[in-house]
Every structure is written in C-alpha cells, then in structure tokens.
Scaffold this motif. Structure first.
Motif, PDB file in Angstrom:
ATOM      1  N   LEU A 129       0.816  -1.214   0.000  1.00  0.00           N
ATOM      2  CA  LEU A 129       0.000   0.000   0.000  1.00  0.00           C
ATOM      3  C   LEU A 129       0.851   1.266   0.000  1.00  0.00           C
ATOM      4  N   VAL A 130       1.855   1.329   0.861  1.00  0.00           N
ATOM      5  CA  VAL A 130       2.660   2.547   0.937  1.00  0.00           C
ATOM      6  C   VAL A 130       3.535   2.700  -0.296  1.00  0.00           C
ATOM      7  N   SER A 131       4.118   1.627  -0.791  1.00  0.00           N
ATOM      8  CA  SER A 131       4.960   1.728  -1.987  1.00  0.00           C
ATOM      9  C   SER A 131       4.155   2.211  -3.187  1.00  0.00           C
ATOM     10  N   ALA A 132       2.967   1.648  -3.375  1.00  0.00           N
ATOM     11  CA  ALA A 132       2.120   2.063  -4.500  1.00  0.00           C
ATOM     12  C   ALA A 132       1.640   3.503  -4.322  1.00  0.00           C
ATOM     13  N   THR A 133       1.261   3.858  -3.105  1.00  0.00           N
ATOM     14  CA  THR A 133       0.790   5.224  -2.824  1.00  0.00           C
ATOM     15  C   THR A 133       1.909   6.234  -3.039  1.00  0.00           C
ATOM     16  N   ALA A 134       3.066   5.976  -2.446  1.00  0.00           N
ATOM     17  CA  ALA A 134       4.186   6.917  -2.543  1.00  0.00           C
ATOM     18  C   ALA A 134       4.634   7.099  -3.986  1.00  0.00           C
ATOM     19  N   ALA A 135       4.713   6.006  -4.733  1.00  0.00           N
ATOM     20  CA  ALA A 135       5.135   6.113  -6.128  1.00  0.00           C
ATOM     21  C   ALA A 135       4.132   6.917  -6.941  1.00  0.00           C
ATOM     22  N   THR A 136       2.848   6.712  -6.697  1.00  0.00           N
ATOM     23  CA  THR A 136       1.823   7.454  -7.430  1.00  0.00           C
ATOM     24  C   THR A 136       1.907   8.942  -7.119  1.00  0.00           C
ATOM     25  N   LEU A 137       2.158   9.277  -5.862  1.00  0.00           N
ATOM     26  CA  LEU A 137       2.287  10.669  -5.444  1.00  0.00           C
ATOM     27  C   LEU A 137       3.598  11.282  -5.918  1.00  0.00           C
TER      28      LEU A 137
ATOM     29  N   TRP B 201       9.659   2.300   2.188  1.00  0.00           N
ATOM     30  CA  TRP B 201       8.708   1.185   2.174  1.00  0.00           C
ATOM     31  C   TRP B 201       8.988   0.206   1.040  1.00  0.00           C
ATOM     32  N   GLY B 202       9.616   0.664  -0.027  1.00  0.00           N
ATOM     33  CA  GLY B 202      10.049  -0.267  -1.065  1.00  0.00           C
ATOM     34  C   GLY B 202      11.088  -1.232  -0.520  1.00  0.00           C
ATOM     35  N   THR B 203      11.963  -0.739   0.354  1.00  0.00           N
ATOM     36  CA  THR B 203      12.959  -1.584   1.003  1.00  0.00           C
ATOM     37  C   THR B 203      12.272  -2.591   1.932  1.00  0.00           C
ATOM     38  N   ARG B 204      11.310  -2.118   2.709  1.00  0.00           N
ATOM     39  CA  ARG B 204      10.572  -3.035   3.595  1.00  0.00           C
ATOM     40  C   ARG B 204       9.817  -4.079   2.781  1.00  0.00           C
ATOM     41  N   LEU B 205       9.205  -3.637   1.687  1.00  0.00           N
ATOM     42  CA  LEU B 205       8.476  -4.581   0.838  1.00  0.00           C
ATOM     43  C   LEU B 205       9.432  -5.591   0.215  1.00  0.00           C
ATOM     44  N   ALA B 206      10.618  -5.144  -0.173  1.00  0.00           N
ATOM     45  CA  ALA B 206      11.616  -6.058  -0.749  1.00  0.00           C
ATOM     46  C   ALA B 206      11.971  -7.172   0.235  1.00  0.00           C
ATOM     47  N   ASP B 207      12.016  -6.838   1.519  1.00  0.00           N
ATOM     48  CA  ASP B 207      12.286  -7.863   2.529  1.00  0.00           C
ATOM     49  C   ASP B 207      11.187  -8.916   2.569  1.00  0.00           C
ATOM     50  N   GLU B 208       9.976  -8.547   2.186  1.00  0.00           N
ATOM     51  CA  GLU B 208       8.821  -9.448   2.221  1.00  0.00           C
ATOM     52  C   GLU B 208       8.643 -10.251   0.929  1.00  0.00           C
TER      53      GLU B 208
ATOM     54  N   ALA C 129      10.309  -3.390  -6.629  1.00  0.00           N
ATOM     55  CA  ALA C 129      10.570  -2.401  -7.678  1.00  0.00           C
ATOM     56  C   ALA C 129       9.425  -2.366  -8.682  1.00  0.00           C
ATOM     57  N   GLY C 130       8.852  -3.534  -8.970  1.00  0.00           N
ATOM     58  CA  GLY C 130       7.704  -3.580  -9.867  1.00  0.00           C
ATOM     59  C   GLY C 130       6.526  -2.797  -9.314  1.00  0.00           C
ATOM     60  N   VAL C 131       6.240  -2.961  -8.028  1.00  0.00           N
ATOM     61  CA  VAL C 131       5.127  -2.224  -7.410  1.00  0.00           C
ATOM     62  C   VAL C 131       5.376  -0.728  -7.525  1.00  0.00           C
ATOM     63  N   ILE C 132       6.598  -0.293  -7.248  1.00  0.00           N
ATOM     64  CA  ILE C 132       6.932   1.126  -7.365  1.00  0.00           C
ATOM     65  C   ILE C 132       6.732   1.598  -8.795  1.00  0.00           C
ATOM     66  N   GLY C 133       7.052   0.749  -9.761  1.00  0.00           N
ATOM     67  CA  GLY C 133       6.905   1.101 -11.173  1.00  0.00           C
ATOM     68  C   GLY C 133       5.526   0.857 -11.750  1.00  0.00           C
ATOM     69  N   GLY C 134       4.604   0.344 -10.930  1.00  0.00           N
ATOM     70  CA  GLY C 134       3.236   0.129 -11.399  1.00  0.00           C
ATOM     71  C   GLY C 134       2.970  -1.249 -11.963  1.00  0.00           C
ATOM     72  N   ASP C 135       3.897  -2.188 -11.774  1.00  0.00           N
ATOM     73  CA  ASP C 135       3.736  -3.556 -12.270  1.00  0.00           C
ATOM     74  C   ASP C 135       3.505  -4.486 -11.079  1.00  0.00           C
ATOM     75  N   ASP C 136       2.312  -5.040 -10.985  1.00  0.00           N
ATOM     76  CA  ASP C 136       1.950  -5.897  -9.860  1.00  0.00           C
ATOM     77  C   ASP C 136       2.001  -7.373 -10.199  1.00  0.00           C
TER      78      ASP C 136
ATOM     79  N   ARG D   7      -3.262   3.122  -5.760  1.00  0.00           N
ATOM     80  CA  ARG D   7      -2.961   4.039  -6.870  1.00  0.00           C
ATOM     81  C   ARG D   7      -4.194   4.847  -7.267  1.00  0.00           C
ATOM     82  N   ARG D   8      -5.352   4.198  -7.292  1.00  0.00           N
ATOM     83  CA  ARG D   8      -6.578   4.916  -7.662  1.00  0.00           C
ATOM     84  C   ARG D   8      -6.899   6.006  -6.643  1.00  0.00           C
ATOM     85  N   VAL D   9      -6.785   5.665  -5.368  1.00  0.00           N
ATOM     86  CA  VAL D   9      -7.068   6.645  -4.310  1.00  0.00           C
ATOM     87  C   VAL D   9      -6.065   7.800  -4.383  1.00  0.00           C
ATOM     88  N   ALA D  10      -4.798   7.485  -4.592  1.00  0.00           N
ATOM     89  CA  ALA D  10      -3.768   8.528  -4.650  1.00  0.00           C
ATOM     90  C   ALA D  10      -3.904   9.394  -5.900  1.00  0.00           C
TER      91      ALA D  10
END
Length: 193
Positions: free
Chosen positions: A66-74, A83-90, A97-104, A119-122
């Motif tokens: 959620l935060v990676s997609a929101t932050a990238a959209t903003l 949060w991309g780093t935290r997500l990478a750990d998961e 990196a895909g989520v940050i770039g819009g690829d899920d 992304r829609r909300v942001a």
C-alpha cells in the motif's frame, strides 16, 4: 539542506523523536527533523495509522504494498525508498521495484488489488467506482477492511504530502540501504540529501 524548515526547538518531544530514530535506525531521519517542530502531530498521525492497520488486519507485506504504490503514485521518493525496502524484505527486490513502477505481476491477487486501489485513491479519489470496491471484495476484503485500507492510504498521503511540501529529502543512509532494484525504480521526487 535536509528540509525547508530550520532546526526544531529543543524540547522533550523533539528529543523523544530523535532518540527513537537513533535507537531504531542509528541516525536522525530528515523527516523526523520536520515533525520535531510539533511531535504531537506526528504522534496523532502514527496513532491513526496504527488504528487503520488494526482495523484492516494489515500485514507488514500489505502495508509495504500500500505505501509503496501510494508513494510512487504521489511521486514521494522518501516513502517509496523506505517502504520499497521493507516490501523487498517481504517479496523480493524485483517485485518491490515492480510495485513502485506500477507492475503488480509478482504479487498475489489480494496484494495486487490493494496496490491498484492505493494508486486509484492517490491519483483520483473522485474517479473510483463501485467496481473498484467490488474488486477489493473479490480479493477477500470485507467493507470494514475496505474502509480501513482507504483510511490508511489517505493518512499515508497526508504524511507524504507534509514531508514533500516541506522539502524533506530522503536520507543518504536510507537510499544506501535500499536494494539496487528499488533505488533504480525511484525515478521521481527529491533526491537523497
């Protein structure tokens, strides 16, 4: 320059925030220097975020999505790196990196639905539709969780907006800790201080 604000007045709240950073990260984050001007405001945002996390039953992975997609959209480099780093750990650096770039494509269906919703909300909260909410239901969320996720995204937008508007630059330490794939995906926002 770490932000557009000067140094925060010395006080118990500011020292508490600095000490939390030093204990957790080993350095005082630039965004903390911004919020140290009114620590009670950051405390309020944190408490509201924690309540949304609990109400939504959000896992660390889901928060990262959620935060990676929101932050990238903003266009918020600071939160996208953190949060991309935290997500990478998961889920791995390539997926983050895909989520940050819009690829899920590397996400499971529930996480992909969360990323699309963030992304829609942001991007355009007035452009969301009943079908968008139905996609979240189909991914397994009930209406209370949809509300909680939306509140979480809105609060993250507010937090990022404050940091970005006041010029908080991503910390060099934060950028150095991010996987190369995440750093390469963050092509927007302010560069590290």
């Amino acid at each position: 320059m770490t932000s557009f604000l000067g140094g925060a007045p010395d006080g118990e709240g500011a020292r508490r925030l600095y000490d939390e950073d030093l204990e957790g990260d080993g350095y005082v984050m630039n965004l903390t220097r911004v919020w140290a001007h009114a620590p009670e405001l950051q405390d309020g945002v944190r408490a509201a975020l924690a309540a949304a996390v609990e109400a939504g039953g959000l896992t660390p992975r889901q928060r990262g999505v959620l935060v990676s997609a929101t932050a990238a959209t903003l266009g918020d480099a600071y939160c996208a790196l953190a949060w991309g780093t935290r997500l990478a750990d998961e889920v791995g650096a390539d997926v983050a990196a895909g989520v940050i770039g819009g690829d899920d494509g590397g996400l499971d269906p529930t996480d992909a639905a969360l990323a699309r919703w963030a992304r829609r909300v942001a991007r355009d909260p007035n452009g969301t539709t009943a079908a968008d909410v139905e996609a979240l239901r189909q991914a397994g969320l009930d209406d209370a969780q949809v509300l909680a996720v939306t509140v979480f995204v809105a609060l993250r937008l507010a937090f990022s907006t404050v940091n970005d508007a006041l010029g908080a630059r991503p910390d060099p330490e934060l950028a150095a800790q991010a996987p190369a794939e995440v750093r390469a995906a963050v092509t927007f926002g302010r560069s590290p201080a």
